[in-house]
Design an enzyme around this catalytic site. Structure first.
Site, PDB file in Angstrom:
ATOM      1  N   LEU A 116       9.828  46.344  49.266  1.00 44.84           N
ATOM      2  CA  LEU A 116       8.597  47.000  48.795  1.00 44.84           C
ATOM      3  C   LEU A 116       8.255  46.589  47.361  1.00 44.84           C
ATOM      4  CD1 LEU A 116       8.921  50.531  50.432  1.00 44.84           C
ATOM      5  CD2 LEU A 116       7.360  48.690  51.053  1.00 44.84           C
ATOM      6  N   HIS A 117       7.993  45.303  47.179  1.00 43.03           N
ATOM      7  CA  HIS A 117       7.520  44.773  45.900  1.00 43.03           C
ATOM      8  C   HIS A 117       6.065  45.189  45.685  1.00 43.03           C
ATOM      9  CE1 HIS A 117      10.209  41.274  44.374  1.00 43.03           C
ATOM     10  NE2 HIS A 117      10.927  42.339  44.683  1.00 43.03           N
TER      11      HIS A 117
END
Lengths: 589, 88
Positions: free
Chosen positions: B14-15
């Protein structure tokens, strides 16, 4: 004057070469320590409106900075601003601040600083480096909002206003949003307490060609007591309140350097030919789009090595194919028709993203360069696609790093062929004859250079790695620095073999290690047959000046003599003697 | 309320960009959405919250949706995550 501290030397990371002497300008990001001011009930609504207006204003400013950054070719910076926009648009965050204002009856800047600090602290605690570094972005955005909430009083936000003439900027860290405030006319140099070679401060200072030292521990503790600073961007030293003798010696070095620079610039317009009319290419090593300006300024023949690692290291996430394409395309466009050699991402197991890196006992002998990329086919593919897509002007070449055997070369070439096919099916324009080269930096590659030469279009000799691998001495390790000898006959023989192998197959060969910029080494390299040097942009005229005083045939004798020696010391003394005779003691005047 | 455990399979986790896509979906629905990872629970309409989970590849997250359109929201989120955020 009476209670000043004595000379104090601090050590940091040398981030950009040069010497700066001057008074400190404290570029403080202190506005986050906002004092708590209460707001009466009937003013709360007004306070919230003020906050919302500041958000809009901040958003506009970020968009403006993003536009400016893209215009200047700073796609890397532009991307950072994108993520800042995401932060500022976070509705939950906005609501939290509004809630804080009305619940505690406080000033909006206090509420922003409190809420943002909470997030910042939470991110700082995260183990994964990518996520923990987002704390800087939060701090940056938060600072901008607060600045826009207090428009009359902008501490530190506009450097050009506060700085007195030219000063050395001293700061905890340099944020992306600060970048736009920096202007070479006001800047003698940069020193920061935090950050490393890939920090924003380091990238910025290299692009502006001002000296910088970053990551200076306990800088803030000492620097307030300093009225004069020297920063040594070569050794990473920062000297506070230098004593007269230190001051004089640095002043002299600086003076010599300045004279030299003036001289260099005049020199850079002359052609780079030897006394016997041999044309020599002097290319540049760069690592960001911003540095293309320096390639042009110093009249370099192009880029012999575009290191792509910093783009990835300084970026927030792994760059997408399009992000990369924009960067490579920009470099190609800015420098056209000069050539640009792009090195395939050469990251070691000790570098880059936590996602990709591997823990190894001996990273320099481990999964590095192509070895690592073959394990990450998606990353490799998007990287190669981006480079090839940027090649339509036909001035881009690809170089394969860290090659130990022919299989790696063939595998990479096959992949490039496959990608070209895909791109042409998809209708992308590109250079179908894009040249592919190999870095000769592992001893085995130098030994079989004759075989590799059959498979590729050119070589580039990376002497920094070649030397450390030939001599089994880490160049960063001070305890073996006496072993790491650039003029060790074994290194020279490997360079000789490589150049001969290239000549036999009639392919181009360049040299992009630090050796290409050592004045003493230049006659030797010319004598070995090298016709293409690649150095830091500002060294281009230095190399040129030396080349213009040399005769390749004479250098050939010199090289043959050096190849017969058994020690680095013997080679050095021959080179010094030759240099003294041909160029004089001070070659750089 | 609907609740489901999902595995993050894209390589970045989850960048910023994947998180932005996720928030775009959750914000479009009226229902409330929370994501839980380890002992942290965050509001999934906040990109800062989502990033704070530091969810890497192969980690598991639990999604909770409650409100009028909870079923559809859950469906969209699962599709996004299982399709690697349409980035790879």
């Amino acid at each position: 004057m009476n209670r000043k501290i004595r000379e104090k030397i601090l050590k940091g990371v040398a981030a950009s070469p040069g010497i700066a002497i001057g008074t400190p300008f404290f570029y403080v990001h202190e506005i986050l320590n906002i004092s708590r001011e209460t707001v009466p009930d009937h003013d709360i609504e007004n306070e919230i409106l003020k906050y919302k207006a500041a958000l809009e204003l901040t958003k506009d400013k970020i968009l403006e900075d993003k536009k400016n950054a893209s215009k200047r070719g700073g796609h890397e910076a532009a991307k950072i601003f994108d993520s800042h926009l995401l932060i500022i648009d976070d509705q939950v965050l906005i609501d939290e601040v509004i809630y804080f204002i009305s619940e505690h009856n406080v000033h909006s800047s206090y509420a922003v600083s409190k809420v943002m600090k909470g997030y910042q602290a939470a991110f700082e605690k995260i183990q994964n480096q990518y996520f923990s570094q987002r704390a800087f972005d939060i701090e940056d955005v938060s600072r901008r909002i607060i600045t826009n909430l207090t428009p009359d009083d902008k501490p530190g936000s506009e450097l050009s206003k506060g700085i007195k003439g030219r000063q050395i900027v001293v700061s905890d860290n340099i944020f992306p949003s600060d970048t736009v405030n920096f202007n070479k006319d006001h800047l003698l140099g940069i020193v920061t307490e935090f950050g490393g070679k890939t920090s924003h401060a380091a990238i910025l200072s290299r692009a502006l060609e001002v000296p910088a030292v970053v990551g200076v521990k306990s800088l803030s503790k000492w620097v307030n007591k300093a009225s004069l600073l020297i920063i040594d961007g070569y050794s990473g030293k920062v000297i506070l309140n230098p004593r007269p003798s230190t001051f004089e010696s640095y002043k002299k070095r600086q003076h010599d350097e300045e004279k030299q620079l003036e001289n260099d610039l005049k020199f850079s317009v002359l052609p780079s030919i030897t006394l016997d009319n041999q044309q020599i290419s002097i290319l540049s090593n760069i690592q960001s789009v911003l540095e293309t300006d320096n390639v042009i300024k110093w009249n370099s023949d192009g880029v012999g090595l575009f290191r792509t690692e910093i783009l990835f290291e300084s970026s927030l996430s792994i760059l997408s194919e399009d992000d990369q394409y924009n960067i490579y395309n920009e470099v190609s466009k800015k420098l056209y028709p000069k050539k640009v050699i792009i090195r395939i991402l050469d990251i070691g197991g000790d570098k880059l993203n936590d996602k990709i890196s591997v823990k190894e006992d001996n990273p320099f002998l481990g999964v590095r360069g192509m070895r690592l990329l073959f394990d990450h086919p998606k990353l490799l593919k998007s990287h190669l696609r981006a480079i090839i897509r940027a090649s339509s002007r036909k001035n881009i070449s690809i170089i394969i790093p860290f090659v130990a055997n022919l299989t790696e070369v063939k595998k990479t070439k096959a992949l490039i062929t496959k990608i070209k096919k895909e791109l042409s099916d998809e209708g992308f324009p590109f250079d179908n004859d894009i040249r592919i080269g190999v870095m000769i930096e592992i001893p085995s590659a130098a030994m079989i250079a004759d075989h590799i030469a059959k498979a590729v279009d050119f070589f580039s000799i990376g002497t920094n790695d070649l030397t450390q691998y030939v001599l089994a001495a880490d160049r960063g390790n001070e305890r073996v620095s006496n072993i790491y000898e650039s003029f060790h006959p074994a290194v020279i023989r490997m360079i000789d073999m490589t150049i001969k192998a290239a000549a036999k197959r009639n392919i181009n060969v360049g040299l992009c290690g630090q050796m290409a910029g050592y004045p003493l080494a230049i006659p030797l390299l010319l004598g070995l047959g090298l016709r293409e040097f690649s150095v830091t942009p500002f060294l281009v005229p230095v190399v040129k000046k030396i080349i213009r005083r040399l005769d390749t045939e004479e250098c050939g004798y010199l090289a043959r003599k050096c190849l017969k020696q058994g020690s680095s010391r013997a080679v050095s003394s021959i080179l010094s003697e030759f240099f003294g005779k041909k160029i004089g003691d001070n070659p750089l005047q | 309320m609907v609740e489901e455990q999902v595995k993050i399979i894209n390589s970045l986790g989850l960048h910023a960009r994947p998180a932005a896509r996720l928030v775009k979906i959750t914000s479009a629905y009226d229902c409330e959405v929370a994501i839980i990872k380890d002992d942290m629970e965050i509001n999934a309409k906040s990109i800062m919250g989502v990033m704070m989970l530091a969810a890497e590849q192969d980690s598991f997250i639990t999604i909770k949706c409650w409100g009028p359109d909870e079923e559809n929201c859950m469906k969209d989120l699962k599709e996004l995550i299982n399709n690697k955020f349409y980035e790879e």
